[in-house]
Enzyme design. Structure first.
Site, PDB file in Angstrom:
ATOM      1  N   LEU A 253       0.849  -1.181   0.000  1.00 36.26           N
ATOM      2  CA  LEU A 253       0.000   0.000   0.000  1.00 36.26           C
ATOM      3  C   LEU A 253       0.892   1.241   0.000  1.00 36.26           C
ATOM      4  CD1 LEU A 253      -3.394   0.292   1.238  1.00 36.26           C
ATOM      5  CD2 LEU A 253      -1.938   1.954   2.373  1.00 36.26           C
TER       6      LEU A 253
ATOM      7  N   GLN B 104      -5.531   3.711  -6.719  1.00 34.20           N
ATOM      8  CA  GLN B 104      -6.883   3.335  -6.320  1.00 34.20           C
ATOM      9  C   GLN B 104      -7.863   4.503  -6.310  1.00 34.20           C
ATOM     10  OE1 GLN B 104      -7.816   1.450  -2.245  1.00 34.20           O
ATOM     11  NE2 GLN B 104      -7.441  -0.288  -3.622  1.00 34.20           N
TER      12      GLN B 104
ATOM     13  N   HIS C 212     -12.520   9.636  -1.483  1.00 37.82           N
ATOM     14  CA  HIS C 212     -13.159   8.782  -2.471  1.00 37.82           C
ATOM     15  C   HIS C 212     -13.923   9.589  -3.515  1.00 37.82           C
ATOM     16  CE1 HIS C 212     -12.962   6.062   1.198  1.00 37.82           C
ATOM     17  NE2 HIS C 212     -12.074   5.595   0.340  1.00 37.82           N
TER      18      HIS C 212
END
Length: 763
Positions: free
Chosen positions: A476, A500, A549
């Protein structure tokens, strides 16, 4: 004894401000003052000193490389004030790195920091007919004939010597060096032919101060993470420890304490100030890295004399006693002592070599000053963003091998063009299967992309189809993901890294801005970093909210020179755009970014639930999108006719604008045209101006932020195209982070905002 008491022991001539001149005189004074008894002159193959791993011939050649490096530094200090040289960060005190070059191969990819003059001078010996002095002088002079960068920067680099040019790196090159080491081993697992021998290692040098940088730490961590799992990562990290970073001292013993006992990062120490003592130590580190294929940390003792650069007057912030003590550790003084003690050279011969090297460096610099420099903007930017449209189009249209496609999709009846119209996420997935079938050297990797298939299952099934050597999860760490991508690209592969979320890209932006995208520019297009970076982002997600997000800031991408950014709003466009971006990477070596609107991944309907108007057939083989080509709704609109309103938009703004257009047409009786830009970097300004030329009114719908967003570029293109008199409005996101839940929709544009802006234009 205190400082005041010791001051009179320092000769008056050593109190001058010009420390370069003092270091120069130190060498001659040391040689003339030497009164030892020389040993019998050793033969070429004999140890230069008893017990040394370095033979006499090797020592003499290393000494010559050290002298070349030193006199290039001295030349730069003299000629900079005459405007004949444009770079004065030198290698003085670090000349011992020549040992690393001698013990490595010229096919070991090297990523060097700016104090690598000794390394370069020695590596030039690896191939006949090459001249380290003239090549370096051309770089110092910013000559267009500089073989490393074409005059764009003073860099250490060479295509035939596998030294990839770096800018003034502060540890930002460590991730791609590790990535290159991993790629050397990955090639075997996927059957890829390497451009270097299979047992090559990657070499990466940096300073002690830079070792503390977050980018360096991520590379060390990733190297150990890799080795811990038993995966080969043959990278030689060379920490050239001179004890200081510009003016900030590294605590004594810090590097050894910090790295000596790190698990899975094998530590070696070598004395870079003493060729006779240090050679065997460096040799052990290089051989260990090559044999074990493990990440290796070589702690090389160095010093720094003559200051950080020509503008660093150390006498202003360091005591004269401290400066003299540092200058006494000059590795050239120790090399002179070895030459004299061993009997290899007498004082006169040594001084003659010293002065001959000086003359050679100055003569090369004067010649380089007479060579042409970059004289036009076109010359400067020529290697930045190469584009050969016909070749890219042909490559994009070239179909994947049929049997490879059938195997990738799991049968002929499952080929995507034989399926019903699908939504964006499915078509991206299908296009990725196609690209990986087309290009066996393609690797897809990132966080959660393998077994899980990504957070949104966009990469589902790819690992099953292409196995773990080509589709795999990473740690990550976005910085390392992009470092790996550069390493794979360096070794001739085509990486498809996934970031991501767009918000996560900002953590690692410099790996694209400062490293990947700059390589063609600073290497004069001799080295390339072809890659296709997928980034999920933008706003409008429901049930998965918050800034990280729903990040709608693409400014960090828009101002990176040389990259291409595509942003589809529908599935068929995504497939043809991916074909083109992959071809652009393959043909022209470009860094390409594919920005995927998360909120449109699963969108099937446009106006009403169940209408299926945002589902599209998969494009047939041979169909690809022209770079910069937009899409106009309705199809064929704008051809020789004026429309009441033209809406420029992209991504989520496209279906929003189409819904709003229906309402606007009903409310005002207008003809409305919606223009999907599709390509956000670079903007197709000619296309934008052409669409604006047949517009009575203009709306720019930009889901990004008000400041520095795509909309600003669209407005500029319209104004500079000569259509600034058209009434216009901009519907754009607010300059804020995205909040959670329903509040998110207060900060980004919606259908109603577009309709309201049209009403303002009508009024």
């Amino acid at each position: 004894m205190n400082a005041a008491a010791s001051t009179p022991t320092i000769p008056a001539w050593k109190r001058g401000i010009n420390r370069a001149e003092i270091c120069d005189r130190n060498f001659s004074e040391f040689v003339r003052a030497w009164r030892g008894t020389p040993a019998p002159r050793p033969r070429d193959g004999d140890p230069v000193l008893p017990g040394s791993a370095l033979d006499a011939r090797g020592f003499r050649e290393l000494l010559e490389s050290q002298l070349v490096s030193r006199h290039l530094d001295l030349m730069a200090r003299v000629l900079r004030v005459q405007n004949k040289v444009f770079y004065t960060i030198g290698s003085s005190g670090h000349e011992g790195n020549a040992m690393v070059a001698r013990l490595a191969r010229h096919t070991d990819p090297a990523f060097l920091h700016y104090r690598s003059g000794g390394f370069m001078a020695e590596r030039f010996r690896k191939l006949p007919g090459m001249d380290p002095v003239m090549d370096s002088a051309l770089s110092f002079a910013a000559s267009a004939e500089d073989p490393a960068s074409g005059g764009r920067h003073k860099v250490w680099g060479s295509k035939p010597l596998w030294v990839l040019p770096q800018t003034s790196t502060i540890a930002s090159h460590l991730p791609k060096a590790l990535g290159t080491a991993v790629a050397i081993e990955q090639a075997r697992r996927i059957g890829h032919a390497l451009p270097v021998p299979a047992d090559s290692i990657a070499i990466c040098s940096f300073g002690d101060a830079s070792s503390n940088h977050a980018t360096a730490q991520t590379a060390f961590n990733a190297a150990a993470w890799t080795a811990y799992q038993g995966l080969p990562a043959p990278v030689l990290f060379v920490c050239e420890d001179n004890g200081i970073g510009i003016s900030v001292k590294t605590p004594d013993g810090w590097i050894g304490r910090n790295f000596r006992h790190r698990p899975d990062l094998d530590y070696f120490h070598a004395d870079g100030l003493d060729l006779a003592a240090g050679y065997g130590q460096v040799q052990a580190a290089v051989e260990h890295c090559r044999r074990t294929r493990r990440p290796t940390f070589l702690h090389l003792r160095t010093t720094r004399i003559m200051g950080h650069a020509g503008t660093d007057f150390e006498i202003e912030w360091r005591s004269i006693e401290e400066l003299c003590a540092v200058e006494a550790t000059d590795p050239l003084l120790r090399s002179a002592a070895i030459a004299l003690e061993s009997g290899l050279m007498g004082a006169d011969e040594l001084l003659e070599l010293y002065e001959t090297t000086r003359k050679r460096c100055f003569a090369a610099a004067e010649e380089a000053d007479r060579r042409p420099r970059l004289a036009s903007l076109a010359d400067v930017v020529a290697p930045l963003a190469p584009y050969t449209p016909a070749a890219v189009a042909a490559e994009a249209a070239r179909p994947a091998p049929e049997q490879a496609r059938i195997a990738a999709y799991g049968g002929e009846d499952r080929l995507p063009e034989k399926q019903v119209p699908r939504h964006l996420a499915i078509q991206i997935n299908q296009a990725l299967h196609e690209l990986m079938a087309k290009y066996p050297e393609t690797l897809l990797f990132g966080e959660d992309v393998a077994q899980k298939g990504g957070v949104y299952t966009v990469t589902r099934g790819l690992q099953k189809a292409f196995k773990g050597a080509r589709v795999f999860n990473t740690l990550l760490d976005e910085t390392m993901i992009l470092g790996l991508a550069q390493g794979y690209a360096n070794m001739g592969m085509l990486p498809l890294p996934e970031i991501q979320y767009l918000a996560y890209f900002h953590n690692a932006c410099d790996q694209i801005r400062g490293e990947a995208a700059s390589l063609q520019f600073f290497s004069n297009d001799q080295y390339r970093n072809p890659m296709l970076v997928r980034i999920a982002g933008l706003g409008y997600q429901r049930g998965f909210g918050g800034h990280f997000h729903n990040d709608n800031s693409i400014t960090a991408l828009r101002d990176i020179p040389g990259i291409v950014v595509g942003c589809p709003s529908r599935g068929d466009d995504a497939a043809t755009m991916l074909r083109t971006l992959a071809a652009l990477a393959k043909v022209d070596g470009r860094v390409a970014v594919f920005l995927e609107p998360i909120a449109l991944y699963m969108t099937k309907d446009l106006h009403e639930a169940g209408d299926g108007q945002w589902l599209f057939p998969y494009p047939e083989q041979g169909q690809a999108m022209v770079l910069g080509e937009g899409r106009v709704y309705p199809s064929g609109a704008g051809a020789g006719q004026d429309d009441d309103l033209v809406v420029f938009t992209y991504g989520n703004g496209v279906p929003m604008s189409l819904r709003a257009a229906r309402r606007i047409e009903q409310a005002h009786g207008w003809k409305v045209r919606v223009v999907d830009l599709r390509w956000l970097v670079p903007l197709n300004e000619a296309f934008i101006a052409e669409q604006a030329s047949t517009a009575k009114r203009i709306l720019v719908v930009d889901e990004g932020r008000r400041s520095a967003g795509v909309g600003e570029g669209v407005i500029t293109a319209i104004a500079e195209g000569g259509y600034r008199s058209r009434p216009f409005r901009r519907v754009v996101g607010a300059d804020t982070y995205t909040p959670l839940a329903g509040a998110a929709f207060l900060v980004i544009p919606g259908d109603d905002d577009i309709v309201a802006a049209a009403a303002e234009l009508a009024g």
